[in-house]
Design a protein around this motif. Structure first.
Motif, PDB file in Angstrom:
ATOM      1  N   ILE A   1      -6.851  25.839  84.288  1.00 24.90           N
ATOM      2  CA  ILE A   1      -7.136  24.687  85.148  1.00 24.90           C
ATOM      3  C   ILE A   1      -8.147  25.100  86.217  1.00 24.90           C
ATOM      4  CG2 ILE A   1      -6.159  23.122  86.890  1.00 24.90           C
ATOM      5  CD1 ILE A   1      -3.524  23.187  85.218  1.00 24.90           C
ATOM      6  N   ASP A   2      -7.908  26.280  86.809  1.00 28.06           N
ATOM      7  CA  ASP A   2      -8.830  26.782  87.829  1.00 28.06           C
ATOM      8  C   ASP A   2     -10.229  27.010  87.249  1.00 28.06           C
ATOM      9  OD1 ASP A   2      -9.602  28.107  90.358  1.00 28.06           O
ATOM     10  OD2 ASP A   2      -9.616  29.914  89.125  1.00 28.06           O
ATOM     11  N   ALA A   3     -10.299  27.732  86.121  1.00 23.96           N
ATOM     12  CA  ALA A   3     -11.607  28.072  85.548  1.00 23.96           C
ATOM     13  C   ALA A   3     -12.333  26.825  85.044  1.00 23.96           C
ATOM     14  CB  ALA A   3     -11.423  29.088  84.416  1.00 23.96           C
ATOM     15  N   SER A   4     -11.576  25.897  84.457  1.00 25.97           N
ATOM     16  CA  SER A   4     -12.189  24.676  83.940  1.00 25.97           C
ATOM     17  C   SER A   4     -12.647  23.775  85.084  1.00 25.97           C
ATOM     18  CB  SER A   4     -11.185  23.975  83.025  1.00 25.97           C
ATOM     19  OG  SER A   4     -11.393  22.596  82.989  1.00 25.97           O
ATOM     20  N   GLY A   5     -11.894  23.763  86.183  1.00 26.32           N
ATOM     21  CA  GLY A   5     -12.310  22.995  87.361  1.00 26.32           C
ATOM     22  C   GLY A   5     -13.632  23.506  87.907  1.00 26.32           C
ATOM     23  N   ARG A   6     -13.796  24.845  87.919  1.00 23.49           N
ATOM     24  CA  ARG A   6     -15.059  25.409  88.395  1.00 23.49           C
ATOM     25  C   ARG A   6     -16.192  25.124  87.419  1.00 23.49           C
ATOM     26  NH1 ARG A   6     -14.328  30.666  88.211  1.00 23.49           N
ATOM     27  NH2 ARG A   6     -12.074  30.770  88.090  1.00 23.49           N
ATOM     28  N   MET A   7     -15.860  25.122  86.119  1.00 23.56           N
ATOM     29  CA  MET A   7     -16.922  24.940  85.119  1.00 23.56           C
ATOM     30  C   MET A   7     -17.327  23.480  84.944  1.00 23.56           C
ATOM     31  SD  MET A   7     -16.970  26.427  81.219  1.00 23.56           S
ATOM     32  CE  MET A   7     -17.073  28.160  81.641  1.00 23.56           C
ATOM     33  N   PHE A   8     -16.339  22.568  84.904  1.00 21.48           N
ATOM     34  CA  PHE A   8     -16.657  21.176  84.602  1.00 21.48           C
ATOM     35  C   PHE A   8     -16.522  20.244  85.786  1.00 21.48           C
ATOM     36  CE2 PHE A   8     -15.006  23.015  80.586  1.00 21.48           C
ATOM     37  CZ  PHE A   8     -16.166  22.930  79.847  1.00 21.48           C
ATOM     38  N   GLY A   9     -16.066  20.750  86.930  1.00 20.48           N
ATOM     39  CA  GLY A   9     -15.906  19.906  88.109  1.00 20.48           C
ATOM     40  C   GLY A   9     -14.586  19.165  88.085  1.00 20.48           C
ATOM     41  N   LEU A  10     -14.023  18.950  89.266  1.00 19.04           N
ATOM     42  CA  LEU A  10     -12.701  18.317  89.344  1.00 19.04           C
ATOM     43  C   LEU A  10     -12.788  16.811  89.554  1.00 19.04           C
ATOM     44  CD1 LEU A  10     -10.782  20.981  91.430  1.00 19.04           C
ATOM     45  CD2 LEU A  10     -10.100  20.156  89.184  1.00 19.04           C
ATOM     46  N   GLY A  11     -13.991  16.256  89.738  1.00 16.66           N
ATOM     47  CA  GLY A  11     -14.142  14.819  90.027  1.00 16.66           C
ATOM     48  C   GLY A  11     -13.749  13.940  88.856  1.00 16.66           C
ATOM     49  N   GLY A  12     -13.845  12.640  89.028  1.00 20.55           N
ATOM     50  CA  GLY A  12     -13.522  11.682  87.960  1.00 20.55           C
ATOM     51  C   GLY A  12     -12.047  11.579  87.787  1.00 20.55           C
TER      52      GLY A  12
ATOM     53  N   GLU B   1      -1.583  29.650  95.934  1.00 17.80           N
ATOM     54  CA  GLU B   1      -2.315  29.782  97.191  1.00 17.80           C
ATOM     55  C   GLU B   1      -2.859  31.209  97.354  1.00 17.80           C
ATOM     56  OE1 GLU B   1      -0.152  28.168 100.565  1.00 17.80           O
ATOM     57  OE2 GLU B   1      -1.577  29.214 101.884  1.00 17.80           O
ATOM     58  N   ARG B   2      -2.012  32.216  97.070  1.00 17.24           N
ATOM     59  CA  ARG B   2      -2.448  33.604  97.177  1.00 17.24           C
ATOM     60  C   ARG B   2      -3.686  33.890  96.351  1.00 17.24           C
ATOM     61  NH1 ARG B   2       2.793  34.873  96.681  1.00 17.24           N
ATOM     62  NH2 ARG B   2       2.732  35.723  94.579  1.00 17.24           N
ATOM     63  N   ARG B   3      -3.722  33.338  95.135  1.00 16.15           N
ATOM     64  CA  ARG B   3      -4.836  33.642  94.238  1.00 16.15           C
ATOM     65  C   ARG B   3      -6.011  32.694  94.431  1.00 16.15           C
ATOM     66  NH1 ARG B   3      -3.189  37.862  91.524  1.00 16.15           N
ATOM     67  NH2 ARG B   3      -5.287  38.010  90.739  1.00 16.15           N
ATOM     68  N   GLY B   4      -5.836  31.652  95.260  1.00 14.49           N
ATOM     69  CA  GLY B   4      -6.931  30.710  95.481  1.00 14.49           C
ATOM     70  C   GLY B   4      -7.280  29.879  94.256  1.00 14.49           C
ATOM     71  N   TRP B   5      -6.284  29.620  93.412  1.00 13.30           N
ATOM     72  CA  TRP B   5      -6.539  28.830  92.202  1.00 13.30           C
ATOM     73  C   TRP B   5      -6.676  27.354  92.539  1.00 13.30           C
ATOM     74  CZ3 TRP B   5      -2.335  31.109  88.352  1.00 13.30           C
ATOM     75  CH2 TRP B   5      -2.811  32.337  87.854  1.00 13.30           C
TER      76      TRP B   5
ATOM     77  N   ALA C   1      -0.349  37.402  86.691  1.00 16.19           N
ATOM     78  CA  ALA C   1      -1.354  36.398  87.062  1.00 16.19           C
ATOM     79  C   ALA C   1      -2.756  36.989  86.946  1.00 16.19           C
ATOM     80  CB  ALA C   1      -1.096  35.891  88.475  1.00 16.19           C
ATOM     81  N   ALA C   2      -2.921  38.259  87.358  1.00 15.48           N
ATOM     82  CA  ALA C   2      -4.239  38.898  87.247  1.00 15.48           C
ATOM     83  C   ALA C   2      -4.649  39.012  85.778  1.00 15.48           C
ATOM     84  CB  ALA C   2      -4.205  40.279  87.914  1.00 15.48           C
ATOM     85  N   ALA C   3      -3.707  39.386  84.913  1.00 14.45           N
ATOM     86  CA  ALA C   3      -4.008  39.485  83.484  1.00 14.45           C
ATOM     87  C   ALA C   3      -4.322  38.109  82.901  1.00 14.45           C
ATOM     88  CB  ALA C   3      -2.840  40.131  82.740  1.00 14.45           C
ATOM     89  N   ALA C   4      -3.590  37.074  83.347  1.00 11.90           N
ATOM     90  CA  ALA C   4      -3.828  35.712  82.859  1.00 11.90           C
ATOM     91  C   ALA C   4      -5.209  35.219  83.294  1.00 11.90           C
ATOM     92  CB  ALA C   4      -2.743  34.764  83.364  1.00 11.90           C
ATOM     93  N   GLU C   5      -5.606  35.569  84.519  1.00 14.07           N
ATOM     94  CA  GLU C   5      -6.946  35.200  85.000  1.00 14.07           C
ATOM     95  C   GLU C   5      -8.020  35.789  84.098  1.00 14.07           C
ATOM     96  OE1 GLU C   5      -8.026  36.409  89.021  1.00 14.07           O
ATOM     97  OE2 GLU C   5      -6.628  34.898  89.775  1.00 14.07           O
TER      98      GLU C   5
END
Lengths: 213, 213
Positions: free
Chosen positions: A202-213, B115-119, B155-159
């Motif tokens: 979710i985090d990586a996809s939000g950065r890649m595709f944007g969280l808007g919409g 929050e800790r990981r800033g996701w 979590a680090a491995a999942a990232e």
């Protein structure tokens, strides 16, 4: 304690507790009168293990019975016991009718990975076969390139997680609880990692595709 | 191609193909005569996706139907579509009857980790709840310490794994195949990682406890 208190302590209904005793998952209580039995802390712990394997691990009652038999068998050396338990909690795949050469190629890829990483292994482990089936299924679904490109990075992450798992075991687990801990850690650790991977997606996809919409 | 060739190409029986069409998982072929239909490459690909979700992903027919509806819906923005698909392939847990305060504490632990990981995250994601349930189950099974000690390393491995996943998507996947790739990669990626974790356990346990006996 009586069965009513055991039920309150664990959140498992009296009828379900009786079912687990009939199915051989839970030892019967000590009879204190013809229709009353007394239960111990070991019953509380065993019930929680059963619920964890059932609810989060997704194991069947028959699968749980096999795992508990290994947990309760004192006659095996530790490494063998852990191996047989691990084999039982590896996901079993139905035969999808894939062409045989894909699975053969996938097995070669797994053997190559194990050699590259210098992992100790043993022939016929369920994990070896499970990985080969997953790779063959990726190939069948048109994503063989995915398996080829990410396999070594996944293996490095898995190594890190496995080391963390074993460090925890070495620090905290006494020998009598070793197998139980490995079962719980294996099944619930998978669930934990899968959920973390989704959150990281979710985090990586939000950065890649944007969280808007 | 005719249904017989579709069956040969995919290893799925003619009866099963007809069942998937009836259940709405696979589009019907183009009728070329009153009792003969013609199938395309898209049918081959869709059938392989269905088998992968069923055999390796362990999804139900109803679950696969929901996933395919999201795959085929062109009206949603990419990030939302990926999120809804990911929610559907997160393992769903039955209510194990755990005391509510454990789940509440587990949800707080998940929020703290994010929050800790800033996701980046969004409220009510299935992955958030799945992680909370896994943590609560570990606590119930007497291994709350395991979750607490290993969570950040997991979590680090999942990232790392999620980053590898998204890099692959960015390099190789065209927009029309994005959702399908995410479904396959999510479900089969879980299976792949779980098997790798077991193989790494065998290695680590062999070093710790010895391979003899």
């Amino acid at each position: 304690m009586r069965i009513g208190e055991l039920s309150r302590r664990t959140g498992v209904s009296v009828a379900t507790i009786k079912y687990y005793v009939r199915e051989g998952l839970l030892p019967a209580g000590q009879l204190t009168s013809p229709n009353q039995a007394s239960y111990e802390e070991t019953h509380v712990r065993r019930l929680r293990l059963i619920r964890a394997l059932l609810d989060v691990g997704g194991l069947s009652v028959a699968g749980i019975r096999e795992v508990l038999e290994a947990v309760d068998d004192p006659g095996q050396p530790v490494h063998k016991m852990l191996g047989s338990v691990a084999d039982q909690v590896v996901p079993q795949y139905k035969d999808g009718g894939e062409p045989g050469e894909r699975l053969t190629a996938a097995r070669k890829a797994v053997a190559g990975l194990i050699e590259r990483r210098g992992w100790r292994s043993y022939p016929g482990s369920a994990a070896f076969e499970a990985l080969a089936v997953a790779l063959a299924a990726l190939e069948d679904a048109g994503h063989g390139a995915f398996a080829a490109e990410v396999l070594d990075d996944y293996a490095a992450a898995a190594e890190r997680v496995a080391q963390v798992d074993l460090d925890y075991v070495a620090r905290n687990v006494v020998r009598e609880e070793l197998v139980e801990s490995v079962v719980v850690g294996t099944v619930l650790g998978d669930a934990m990692f899968a959920a973390l991977r989704r959150l990281a997606h979710i985090d990586a996809s939000g950065r890649m595709f944007g969280l808007g919409g």
